[in-house]
Design an enzyme around this catalytic site. Sequence first.
Site, PDB file in Angstrom:
ATOM      1  N   ASP A 479     175.664  -9.974  45.469  1.00 18.39           N
ATOM      2  CA  ASP A 479     175.022  -8.689  45.770  1.00 18.39           C
ATOM      3  C   ASP A 479     175.434  -7.610  44.771  1.00 18.39           C
ATOM      4  O   ASP A 479     176.415  -7.770  44.020  1.00 18.39           O
ATOM      5  CB  ASP A 479     175.418  -8.272  47.193  1.00 18.39           C
ATOM      6  N   ASP A 549     165.629  -6.111  51.529  1.00 23.31           N
ATOM      7  CA  ASP A 549     166.364  -6.020  52.791  1.00 23.31           C
ATOM      8  C   ASP A 549     165.421  -5.838  53.966  1.00 23.31           C
ATOM      9  O   ASP A 549     165.849  -5.849  55.114  1.00 23.31           O
ATOM     10  CB  ASP A 549     167.333  -4.828  52.757  1.00 23.31           C
TER      11      ASP A 549
HETATM   12  C1  GLA Z   1     173.073  -5.442  51.036  1.00 21.95           C
HETATM   13  C2  GLA Z   1     172.241  -6.705  51.075  1.00 21.95           C
HETATM   14  C3  GLA Z   1     172.160  -7.201  52.503  1.00 21.95           C
HETATM   15  C4  GLA Z   1     173.541  -7.455  53.033  1.00 21.95           C
HETATM   16  C5  GLA Z   1     174.394  -6.213  52.893  1.00 21.95           C
HETATM   17  C6  GLA Z   1     175.836  -6.500  53.226  1.00 21.95           C
HETATM   18  O1  GLA Z   1     172.446  -4.404  51.683  1.00 21.95           O
HETATM   19  O2  GLA Z   1     170.986  -6.485  50.522  1.00 21.95           O
HETATM   20  O3  GLA Z   1     171.369  -8.352  52.582  1.00 21.95           O
HETATM   21  O4  GLA Z   1     174.114  -8.530  52.326  1.00 21.95           O
HETATM   22  O5  GLA Z   1     174.348  -5.693  51.573  1.00 21.95           O
HETATM   23  O6  GLA Z   1     176.636  -5.399  53.062  1.00 21.95           O
END
Ligand code: GLA
Length: 817
Positions: A479, A549
């Site tokens: 990420d 997301d």
């Molecule tokens: C980001 C990612 C999510 C999740 C969060 C965790 O927002 O896009 O899918 O993994 O971080 O903190």
Amino acid sequence: MIKILDQSIFCLSTRNTTYMFQKLPSGHLEHLYYGALLPGVTGEEARAFSEKRGCETGNMIVYSQDDKTLLLEDTCLEVSGEGKGDIREPFLEVIRSDGSRTTDFVFEKAEVLQEKESYDDLPGSYGMEPGEHLCVILRDAAGDLALELHYYVYENEDVVCRSARLLNQSDSVVCVERLMSAQLDLRRSGYVMSTFTGAWAREMDRVDTVVSAGKHQVSSCGGASSNRANPFVMFSSPDAGEDHGRCIGMNLIYSGNHCELAEVNAYGKTRILTGIEPRGFSWTLEPQESFQAPEAVLTFSGKGWTGISLNMHRFIREHIVRGKWKDKERPVLLNSWEAAYFQFDEGRLMKLAKAAADAGIELFVLDDGWFGKRNDDTSSLGDWTENRKKLPGGLKGLSGKIKSLGMDFGIWVEPEMVNVDSDLYRNHPEWALAIPGRAHSEGRNQRILDLTNPDVVDYLTETMTSVFSSGDISYVKWDMNRIFSDAFSQYLPAERQGEVFHRYICGLYRLMGRLVESFPDILFEGCASGGCRSDLGILCYFPQIWASDNTDPLCRAAIQEGYSYGYPQSVVSAHVSASPNHQTLRATPLETRFGVAAFGLLGYELNLCDLRKEELDEVRNQIRWYKKWRDVLQFGDFYRGMETAWLNSGDTSSRYPGATDAFPAEYSWTCVSADKSRAVGFTLQPLVRPNVQYHRFVARGLDPDKRYSFSNIPRKVDIRRFGDLINTQSPVHIRQDSLGHRVAAKFVKMDGEKEKYTSLSGAALMEAGVSLTGSYTGTGMNDQTRCYQDFDSRIYIIKEVEGAEDESSGDVEKENV
Ligand code: GLA
């Protein structure tokens, strides 16, 4: 194929396209043509295209007194500099040590090479056939700078890649203010520029702008390729549509700041540029050093946007994604994030894992929160050791337990980041990008590690190597959750601060490259707050990306359709999540959440332990069905519906009648296996329109001469969908949402509609389509009525059959979801 005609005309041909430019007497490269294949093109034909001018024109700069007809401002060029009369946006800008900015690159030599260049710090395409590399070297009139232009031809995918390298052969420093990756000067204006812009949770929104005059530009300046503007763009003729019209698609193999622009000059010519965003960029080039621009990908199709998409999809699958997972079916995963967020311990995870294994999930992914003291997003990034309170046996213990349930195990990391509240920051504050002595602006409470510093890259290589080796880890979600602010490196000297963004990305590629090499079996998934780094640079290392997301299926349909213009389904991961959805609070049917996610790389991201038994059964059936069809869904050719809405309503007033600003009247997709023997169709209706009974499914991409069975998946309708209308049938009064209502729903299930045809030609399915069972219109409901309301969707199964009479095929019962 590359041909050089009359020693001055360069023709690059693919199966269906030709790209052509020539050396002018002055040595400049005139772009001649990019379009449909010109079979056996000759030098005379090229001369016929070449623009003619008899004498100089008023108020323009004449390049040289020896040839008063060369006016660079109005010449289609392969590359352009500054200061010699071409006042359009340049391909390249430099400042020499004497302060001068003029550059004038003219032909020195050209060579056809067997091998592709490999770049030190940047990823690129691979798998080019030998002899498909044209390198043209230009030299600045001052003699001290050389510019290499590289062209790579991918014949089967109708793609030409371009890149450029600038070499400082002077004995003084040159400051590079911009070096783009590709320039395309086209002879006319009025192209429709389609860009894919957005924000967090609403990535890849296609916006069309007609560029008739002036400039139109998208770019990213936040350090990532960004959800604000993806580097993929299209330029179409105004009449283009899904299956017709001329269209050029472009993308960049790069994950940092980028810019795509179209400029129409005073004479109606369009210049297109793509490359590193010049804003915030400057690069000090010492004598004998060179600067390499990222590779750009160009494709042309005379068959509209679908043509562009299919070319890009095949190119990405074959020449971008690499490694063990390239062609391998991806596992169905369960991700813990929306199931538990930070609230978990091993006990809770194991409950979730058991439910997952029982449902048929193949990979269990532990998302954020497993390390340091990370119970929310304010601390611990940088401290990559297990939180033993949550995981007493560490990753080793947990992964072992997950494995014993028959699933693989994966984890989440965000290696590039650090929280101020972390041991790493306390020990190495100078490793974060920040301006010493100035207040730093934060994003998600975190800072960015300085990947321009090789020590940081080495440290992260070691740390991640030890994390990935600390258990039985088969998958890693990588990420990156903030964009840059105060982009200042304490490692670089003052005069090199303009290099921070690009050096960062090069450091990142070095880091990812090392780890991918050391862990070839791990399935890596890129993520940056969802789709903030969905680009071809990342895909050269990681075979798939968490596309957004936003897991609301309605939003996801729009986002995934946006991605589909430039990216294949095999790189876009998509999850079924809870209802109401956590990003929009919209409640949607499980069937639709599954249908949308099945058109990406399917995963689940919800607390399975809290589902009702019927829901769990449905999930189990979904996964069972998906496993049978995932080869088609992940690697088949994807087609967006063409004119479903138009066919449905007979209204031709807009592309999607009934569409709201946010959504079309219907999404309609078809995914077809490479041999065209199997296909999956999908429709999704965002909002119901009253009293519209007739819907049609029109397939795309089938073989017109093959015969297919067509069926839907048997379904039941929950009587609660009819609210208090139940009282029009029930002998006793039932109060809506009462216990009685729930009990009635449990025992009384209505059969949904059945669509079943045993032998239809591909031509009929694509040209006429299938008129589906009439939809509910408020006047009655039976098993021949489709309950197809807000957010409803359907999957259709299309299988090749041997002959017209083959009744045994298309057996819907076998498809049970
Ligand atoms: C980001 C990612 C999510 C999740 C969060 C965790 O927002 O896009 O899918 O993994 O971080 O903190």
